[in-house]
Design a protein around this motif. Sequence first.
Motif, mmCIF file in Angstrom:
data_model
loop_
_atom_site.group_PDB
_atom_site.id
_atom_site.type_symbol
_atom_site.label_atom_id
_atom_site.label_comp_id
_atom_site.label_asym_id
_atom_site.label_seq_id
_atom_site.Cartn_x
_atom_site.Cartn_y
_atom_site.Cartn_z
ATOM 1 N N VAL A 118 0.765 -1.159 0.014
ATOM 2 C CA VAL A 118 0.011 0.184 0.033
ATOM 3 C C VAL A 118 0.910 1.382 0.012
ATOM 4 C CG1 VAL A 118 -1.631 1.252 1.086
ATOM 5 C CG2 VAL A 118 -1.607 -1.335 1.299
ATOM 6 N N GLY A 119 1.000 1.791 -1.307
ATOM 7 C CA GLY A 119 1.779 2.998 -1.176
ATOM 8 C C GLY A 119 0.875 4.394 -1.369
ATOM 9 N N TYR A 120 1.334 5.512 -0.899
ATOM 10 C CA TYR A 120 0.714 6.545 -0.981
ATOM 11 C C TYR A 120 1.537 7.611 -1.745
ATOM 12 C CZ TYR A 120 -2.494 5.151 2.691
ATOM 13 O OH TYR A 120 -3.680 4.415 3.193
ATOM 14 N N LEU A 121 0.705 8.539 -2.607
ATOM 15 C CA LEU A 121 1.110 9.876 -3.396
ATOM 16 C C LEU A 121 0.738 10.795 -2.410
ATOM 17 C CD1 LEU A 121 -0.347 8.771 -6.631
ATOM 18 C CD2 LEU A 121 2.170 9.057 -6.321
ATOM 19 N N ILE A 122 1.630 11.435 -1.620
ATOM 20 C CA ILE A 122 1.192 12.324 -0.499
ATOM 21 C C ILE A 122 1.706 13.793 -1.012
ATOM 22 C CG2 ILE A 122 1.627 13.316 1.959
ATOM 23 C CD1 ILE A 122 2.133 10.133 2.587
ATOM 24 N N GLU A 123 0.834 14.640 -1.379
ATOM 25 C CA GLU A 123 1.143 15.969 -2.023
ATOM 26 C C GLU A 123 1.014 17.004 -0.912
ATOM 27 O OE1 GLU A 123 -0.389 18.682 -5.697
ATOM 28 O OE2 GLU A 123 -0.859 16.432 -5.630
ATOM 29 N N ALA A 124 1.703 18.039 -1.216
ATOM 30 C CA ALA A 124 1.561 19.364 -0.466
ATOM 31 C C ALA A 124 2.270 20.486 -1.074
ATOM 32 C CB ALA A 124 2.188 19.262 0.985
ATOM 33 N N ASP A 125 1.392 21.368 -1.512
ATOM 34 C CA ASP A 125 1.797 22.606 -2.254
ATOM 35 C C ASP A 125 2.482 22.373 -3.285
ATOM 36 O OD1 ASP A 125 0.686 24.123 0.042
ATOM 37 O OD2 ASP A 125 2.399 24.328 0.908
ATOM 38 N N GLY A 126 2.033 21.552 -4.220
ATOM 39 C CA GLY A 126 2.617 21.386 -5.480
ATOM 40 C C GLY A 126 3.822 20.221 -5.325
ATOM 41 N N HIS A 127 4.217 19.886 -4.240
ATOM 42 C CA HIS A 127 5.472 18.860 -4.071
ATOM 43 C C HIS A 127 4.802 17.439 -3.471
ATOM 44 C CE1 HIS A 127 7.216 22.640 -3.658
ATOM 45 N NE2 HIS A 127 8.330 22.130 -3.480
ATOM 46 N N LEU A 128 5.699 16.463 -3.725
ATOM 47 C CA LEU A 128 5.216 15.179 -3.616
ATOM 48 C C LEU A 128 6.453 14.471 -2.853
ATOM 49 C CD1 LEU A 128 2.945 12.867 -4.631
ATOM 50 C CD2 LEU A 128 4.682 12.106 -6.307
ATOM 51 N N LEU A 129 5.877 13.601 -1.747
ATOM 52 C CA LEU A 129 6.558 12.830 -0.759
ATOM 53 C C LEU A 129 7.397 11.459 -1.264
ATOM 54 C CD1 LEU A 129 8.014 13.303 2.328
ATOM 55 C CD2 LEU A 129 5.957 11.841 2.669
ATOM 56 N N LEU A 130 8.565 11.343 -1.389
ATOM 57 C CA LEU A 130 9.125 10.262 -1.796
ATOM 58 C C LEU A 130 10.116 9.799 -0.527
ATOM 59 C CD1 LEU A 130 10.065 10.847 -5.462
ATOM 60 C CD2 LEU A 130 8.222 9.831 -4.665
ATOM 61 N N ARG A 131 10.561 8.434 -0.568
ATOM 62 C CA ARG A 131 11.364 7.648 0.358
ATOM 63 C C ARG A 131 12.774 7.175 -0.186
ATOM 64 N NH1 ARG A 131 12.025 2.700 2.154
ATOM 65 N NH2 ARG A 131 10.087 1.852 1.045
ATOM 66 N N SER A 132 13.768 7.517 0.209
ATOM 67 C CA SER A 132 14.847 6.991 -0.164
ATOM 68 C C SER A 132 15.003 5.408 0.070
ATOM 69 C CB SER A 132 16.082 7.606 0.638
ATOM 70 O OG SER A 132 17.244 6.763 0.248
ATOM 71 N N ASP A 133 15.623 4.644 -0.842
ATOM 72 C CA ASP A 133 15.390 3.217 -0.790
ATOM 73 C C ASP A 133 16.830 2.691 -0.513
ATOM 74 O OD1 ASP A 133 17.160 3.479 -2.900
ATOM 75 O OD2 ASP A 133 15.950 2.132 -4.206
ATOM 76 N N GLY A 134 17.638 3.626 0.036
ATOM 77 C CA GLY A 134 19.073 3.410 0.476
ATOM 78 C C GLY A 134 19.911 2.951 -0.591
ATOM 79 N N LYS A 135 19.838 2.931 -1.573
ATOM 80 C CA LYS A 135 20.525 2.479 -2.706
ATOM 81 C C LYS A 135 20.582 3.652 -3.864
ATOM 82 C CE LYS A 135 18.790 -2.200 -2.050
ATOM 83 N NZ LYS A 135 18.036 -3.393 -2.844
#
Length: 326
Positions: free
Chosen positions: A181-198
Motif C-alpha cells: 500500500v503506497g501513498y502519493l502524498i502531495e503538499a503545495d505542489g510537492h510529492l513525498l518520496l522515500r529513499s530506498d538506501g541504494k
Amino acid sequence: MLAQAVTTQNAVDPVALRRALGTFVTGVTVITTHDAEGMPRGMTANSFTSVSLDPPLLLVCVGRGAHSFAAFNASSSFAVNLLHEGQTDVSNLFASKAANKFDTISYDRVHTGSPILTDCLSWFDCTVHRRVDAGDHVVLIGEVQAFGTSPSAPLGFCRGRYANVKDPLPPGWLASHGMIVGYLIEADGHLLLRSDGKGGWVLPSAMRRIADNELKLEGGDALTLVPDDTFLYSVFDVADGDPGYLIYRARLAQDPGSAALSAGLKFFPLDQLPYDHIPTREISAMLRRYARESASKRFGIYMDSNDGGRLAMVGEAQPWASSPQS
C-alpha cells in the motif's frame, strides 16, 4: 426430484412468486440520482444486471411505487453503488422512506453528478442509455461513464434476508493484505518520496489505512492527512513478480516545511520528480501520469489487466460531500 410446483388455475400467486424469486442469491445495491432541484435521491435495490461490455451497459429496475421513482424516471443519469458486507445499515436506511437519507452518508459526485457513496464495494456512474416499461417497474439501462471497486466482501441477499458470501476473492485475485500500500502524498505542489538506501526513490508505504486522519508510515513517521482528498488512485502488478500495489492519493494537512520527517523522506516539486532514480518502471510510469493529472486537476483510477489495463477518469478531485436532503 423437481422442486415443489406452485400454480393456480386463474393467476400466479404474487406472494409465492416473490418467495420463489427470492431464492436467487443477489448482491445489494443503493441506486442514486438527483431530482429536478438537484437534490440527491436514493433507494436500495437488488435488481441489478450487467448487460454489455461494448458498449459498457448495465441495468437496474425501479418500482413505480418507490418514493424516488419520479426522480429516477426523469433524470438523465444514475449511479449504482454495490454494498459490502458491513453495510446492512446503509441498505436498511435506503430501503426506508426517510427524508434525510443522505444526512449521515458520505458521498461524492464523479462524472454525471449522481451521488457516489464513498464507502461501498463497487460503484458505477451512468448516463441513461434507454428506459423500458416493464409492468410495475421501469428498467433503466445505463451506459457506464466511470467506475471503481475494492477487494471487500459483498453484501448478499436471499430469501428476504441478508446473506454472507464465503471466500469472495477467487484464485487469481490479489487480496489487499497481500499487496504493498503506497501513498502519493502531495503538499503545495510537492510529492513525498522515500529513499530506498541504494540511491533510488520510492513511494512511502503503510501497513494499514488511515485512522483518525493519521497515516503511520513504515519507518515510524506519522502524518496528518486531509481525509476528503484521499482516494484510490492505481492498482497494478509489477513484471518482476513483486507483490501488487495499491496506490492512494492523499494531501498533507500541514505545511510540508513544518512536518517533522525522517532523513529518508523528502518532498520533490511535481515538475522535478527524479524519474531516472525510480527503480520500478511501473512506479515511474504511474508518477509521470500523476504529475500530468495533477497539473490538469483531472484524476483517473488505473486498474491493471492482462490486456493493458483500464483507466477510469473521475474528473476533478472534489471533497466528499454530505447534503441535508434525500
